[in-house]
Design a protein around this motif. Structure first.
Motif, short mmCIF file in Angstrom:
data_model
loop_
_atom_site.label_atom_id
_atom_site.label_comp_id
_atom_site.label_asym_id
_atom_site.label_seq_id
_atom_site.Cartn_x
_atom_site.Cartn_y
_atom_site.Cartn_z
N HIS A 1 -17.69 -3.53 2.05
CA HIS A 1 -16.50 -2.91 2.65
C HIS A 1 -16.77 -1.45 3.00
N ASP B 1 -8.88 -4.00 0.13
CA ASP B 1 -7.52 -3.43 0.12
C ASP B 1 -7.33 -2.42 -1.00
N LYS C 1 0.84 -1.21 0.00
CA LYS C 1 0.00 0.00 0.00
C LYS C 1 0.87 1.26 0.00
N ASP D 1 -9.12 0.74 -0.12
CA ASP D 1 -8.41 1.50 0.91
C ASP D 1 -7.23 2.30 0.36
N LEU E 1 -3.86 -6.04 -5.31
CA LEU E 1 -2.83 -5.06 -4.93
C LEU E 1 -1.51 -5.29 -5.67
#
Ligand code: 13P
Length: 337
Positions: A266, A56, A33, A59, A300
């Protein structure tokens, strides 16, 4: 410093092209991230993510939204790179709106069952077979289908845009027959419908929903209009992902049965930590969430590698892009408050 010879680099890129995404190993211990955010800063990139992508990804994004919100964000960004975390048609829409920017999708094979259900050559024949009809296309279509269209809609603005046509206008709506039927019922029109559907929303059944309603009689039912009519009839609210989210946050109820792709949970849980959101499972499973396998192709590691190498780039044939731009811009114009 590049460790590979030119020949090896070409072979590596050919392998990527065949797969449609980059699958290099990620350096051990890398905080993905943080690394993604660093690349965004270095490269002046923005990350847009649909509510259906995994948590993820949401985010790490600069903006998370529904199909309309994503197009609106793309249209106004000054970033050099748009990283579109979602499916291919979303990348195409951004590339059409922003021809001077590099639009990346982490995996070129992330298609959409609705877009696939409407091949442009067949749609062109369908349009030709209905002379005098104006064409309204859902955003979940290829650029080539948008190029055959008068105005594009999303689930968030479809009603308003259908209402903008004269009452006696002859209209074609494609490709989602469920959304089309819902709009016909809402507006009293008889739009000619293309028989396409979303493989995720078609899997919701009345039986599974009724069983869950019996277990949670206090729960309100949130339904996306891509669901079948019999499921839509059981809804307390029908709307786009953003509209369902908004309703859940504002409503005084505490428990909600969510009848759309489960990625939306989410953001629902994030925004309303005190409320309970129950994903309605698909018809053909005894447990579990209804997930879009194409949305889940966006991960990701792929986002990181795509930003690092600035590949895969979404490209649209310039002539198709020119023809598709007008109906998309028309949608954005008609969606202004
Ligand atoms: P919205 O994002 O407009 O709710 O539609 C969901 C969808 O089908 C995305 O592909």
């Amino acid at each position: 410093m590049c460790l590979h010879s030119n020949h090896t680099q070409t072979m590596i890129k050919d392998a990527w092209k065949q797969k449609g995404y980059i699958d290099e190993p990620i350096p051990e211990g890398l905080d993905l991230k943080k690394a993604i955010r660093r690349l965004c800063e270095e490269k002046h990139a923005i990350i847009l993510a649909h509510y259906y992508t995994e948590g993820d990804i949401q985010d790490v994004a600069d903006y998370v939204g529904d199909s309309l919100g994503l197009a609106q964000q793309a249209a106004k960004t000054d970033a050099r790179i748009i990283m579109m975390c979602g499916v291919h048609f979303m990348g195409e829409t951004n590339a059409i709106l922003c021809p001077d920017k590099k639009v990346l999708v982490p995996d070129l094979t992330a298609t959409c069952s609705l877009a696939e259900s409407c091949p442009a050559d067949e749609f062109a024949r369908f349009v030709k077979a209905h002379p005098g009809h104006r064409v309204i296309s859902y955003v979940n279509t290829s650029a080539a289908v948008k190029a055959l269209t008068d105005v594009v809609v999303t689930s968030g603005n479809a009603r308003r845009i259908v209402d903008s046509f004269d009452k006696d206008a002859k209209l074609i709506f494609g490709p989602d027959r469920n959304l089309g039927s819902y709009l016909n019922a809402l507006t009293g029109r008889q739009m000619v419908l293309w028989p396409g559907a979303c493989h995720v929303h078609e899997r919701f059944s009345v039986e599974k929903l009724v069983a869950l309603k019996q277990q949670h009689p206090e729960a309100k039912v949130l339904v996306h209009p891509e669901c079948k009519g019999a499921v839509v009839k059981l809804a307390d609210v029908v709307g786009s992902t953003a509209a369902l989210l908004d309703f859940a946050c504002r409503d005084e109820g505490n428990t909600f049965l969510v009848v759309t792709e489960s990625g939306i949970l989410h953001e629902m849980q994030k925004r309303c930590p005190g409320k309970t959101f129950i994903p309605v499972p698909p018809d053909d499973s005894t447990c579990g969430c209804n997930e879009c396998n194409y949305m889940r192709l966006c991960t990701l590691p792929k986002v990181y590698l795509s930003l690092l190498h600035e590949w895969p780039v979404v490209s649209v044939d310039p002539e198709v892009a020119r023809a598709a731009l007008r109906p998309i811009e028309r949608m954005l114009e008609l969606s202004k408050k």
